[in-house]
Design a protein around this motif. Structure first.
Motif, short mmCIF file in Angstrom:
data_model
loop_
_atom_site.label_atom_id
_atom_site.label_comp_id
_atom_site.label_asym_id
_atom_site.label_seq_id
_atom_site.Cartn_x
_atom_site.Cartn_y
_atom_site.Cartn_z
N VAL A 28 0.82 -1.21 0.00
CA VAL A 28 0.00 0.00 0.00
C VAL A 28 0.85 1.26 0.00
CG1 VAL A 28 -1.66 1.34 1.34
CG2 VAL A 28 -1.99 -1.11 1.04
N SER A 29 1.95 1.24 0.74
CA SER A 29 2.78 2.44 0.87
C SER A 29 3.39 2.87 -0.45
CB SER A 29 3.88 2.21 1.90
OG SER A 29 4.73 1.17 1.48
N GLY A 30 3.43 1.96 -1.43
CA GLY A 30 4.03 2.30 -2.72
C GLY A 30 3.05 2.76 -3.77
N ILE A 31 1.76 2.64 -3.48
CA ILE A 31 0.75 3.02 -4.48
C ILE A 31 0.64 4.55 -4.55
CG2 ILE A 31 -1.68 2.91 -5.14
CD1 ILE A 31 -1.83 0.18 -3.77
N LEU A 32 0.82 5.11 -5.74
CA LEU A 32 0.78 6.56 -5.92
C LEU A 32 -0.57 7.04 -6.46
CD1 LEU A 32 4.32 7.10 -7.47
CD2 LEU A 32 3.61 7.38 -5.08
N VAL A 33 -1.10 6.34 -7.45
CA VAL A 33 -2.36 6.73 -8.08
C VAL A 33 -3.18 5.48 -8.37
CG1 VAL A 33 -3.45 7.88 -10.04
CG2 VAL A 33 -1.24 8.70 -9.20
N MET A 34 -4.48 5.58 -8.09
CA MET A 34 -5.43 4.52 -8.43
C MET A 34 -6.47 5.15 -9.35
SD MET A 34 -5.82 2.99 -4.56
CE MET A 34 -6.16 1.27 -4.89
N ALA A 35 -6.80 4.48 -10.43
CA ALA A 35 -7.66 5.12 -11.43
C ALA A 35 -8.58 4.10 -12.08
CB ALA A 35 -6.82 5.81 -12.49
N TRP A 36 -9.64 4.63 -12.69
CA TRP A 36 -10.53 3.84 -13.54
C TRP A 36 -10.51 4.42 -14.94
CZ3 TRP A 36 -12.75 -0.64 -12.16
CH2 TRP A 36 -12.82 -0.94 -10.79
N ASP A 52 -5.25 10.08 -5.93
CA ASP A 52 -3.84 9.88 -5.59
C ASP A 52 -3.69 9.57 -4.10
OD1 ASP A 52 -2.83 13.41 -5.71
OD2 ASP A 52 -3.91 12.27 -4.18
N ARG A 53 -2.44 9.46 -3.65
CA ARG A 53 -2.21 9.03 -2.27
C ARG A 53 -2.64 10.07 -1.26
NH1 ARG A 53 3.86 7.58 -1.95
NH2 ARG A 53 3.21 7.07 0.15
N THR A 54 -2.86 11.33 -1.71
CA THR A 54 -3.39 12.35 -0.81
C THR A 54 -4.90 12.43 -0.88
OG1 THR A 54 -3.31 14.16 -2.43
CG2 THR A 54 -1.28 13.70 -1.20
N CYS A 95 -9.38 -0.96 -13.98
CA CYS A 95 -8.68 -0.21 -12.95
C CYS A 95 -7.19 -0.18 -13.31
CB CYS A 95 -8.90 -0.81 -11.56
SG CYS A 95 -8.18 -2.43 -11.28
N LYS A 96 -6.54 0.85 -12.85
CA LYS A 96 -5.11 1.05 -13.12
C LYS A 96 -4.44 1.55 -11.86
CE LYS A 96 -2.02 4.03 -15.84
NZ LYS A 96 -1.97 5.20 -16.76
N LEU A 97 -3.30 0.94 -11.51
CA LEU A 97 -2.52 1.37 -10.35
C LEU A 97 -1.13 1.77 -10.82
CD1 LEU A 97 -4.83 -0.21 -8.89
CD2 LEU A 97 -3.10 -0.97 -7.27
N GLU A 98 -0.66 2.88 -10.31
CA GLU A 98 0.71 3.33 -10.55
C GLU A 98 1.41 3.49 -9.21
OE1 GLU A 98 1.19 6.61 -13.43
OE2 GLU A 98 -0.96 6.45 -13.76
N GLY A 99 2.64 3.05 -9.16
CA GLY A 99 3.37 3.18 -7.91
C GLY A 99 4.80 2.74 -8.03
N ARG A 100 5.40 2.48 -6.90
CA ARG A 100 6.78 2.00 -6.84
C ARG A 100 6.85 0.83 -5.87
NH1 ARG A 100 10.65 4.90 -9.27
NH2 ARG A 100 10.12 6.99 -10.02
N THR A 101 7.64 -0.17 -6.21
CA THR A 101 7.85 -1.31 -5.33
C THR A 101 8.70 -0.88 -4.14
OG1 THR A 101 9.92 -2.05 -6.31
CG2 THR A 101 7.88 -2.77 -7.39
N PRO A 102 8.80 -1.72 -3.11
CA PRO A 102 9.67 -1.39 -1.97
C PRO A 102 11.12 -1.17 -2.38
CG PRO A 102 8.16 -3.12 -1.37
CD PRO A 102 7.98 -2.90 -2.85
N PHE A 103 11.50 -1.65 -3.56
CA PHE A 103 12.87 -1.45 -4.05
C PHE A 103 12.98 -0.21 -4.94
CE2 PHE A 103 14.30 -5.34 -2.31
CZ PHE A 103 13.26 -6.24 -2.44
#
Length: 120
Positions: A28-36, A52-54, A95-103
């Motif tokens: 969850v901490s890596g998810i930046l944007v969730m969209a449809w 977005d995460r905010t 649905c579309k998710l954009e983010g970064r992995t823990p790495f």
């Protein structure tokens, strides 16, 4: 493999409502944007709504005031509440998710799509 589960599509009459849900197994901490997004037959895939995460939201003009995007308290599930549906809302919704992995590696995940048909 990251799991993304979409649900909630179906057939509804004009003026009706549907709620779509998309659950992700991403950190969850890596998810930046969730969209449809949605794609009608023979047309390109277009943005419907994003959050977005905010929790800042953005909507396509054609759905503003009728659709609401939200996420759950754990923030790994994104919803799309669709009210006052019109025949022109008929499409496959993704649905579309954009983010970064823990790495730190960026990712873009797409759901498998769910059909929404608005017809009398």
């Amino acid at each position: 493999q990251v799991q993304r589960v979409e649900s909630g599509g179906g057939l509804v009459q004009p003026g009706g409502s549907l709620r779509l849900a998309c659950e992700s197994a991403r950190e969850v901490s890596g998810i930046l944007v969730m969209a449809w997004y949605r794609q009608a037959a023979g047309k390109q895939r277009d943005l419907v709504a994003e959050i977005d995460r905010t929790s800042t939201t953005n909507y396509a003009a054609s759905v503003k005031g009728r659709f609401t995007i939200s996420k759950d308290g754990l923030e790994n599930t994104v919803y799309l509440q669709m009210n006052n549906l019109k025949p022109e809302d008929t499409a496959v919704y993704y649905c579309k998710l954009e983010g970064r992995t823990p790495f730190g590696a960026p990712y873009v995940d797409w759901g498998q799509g769910t059909q929404v048909t608005v017809s009398s």
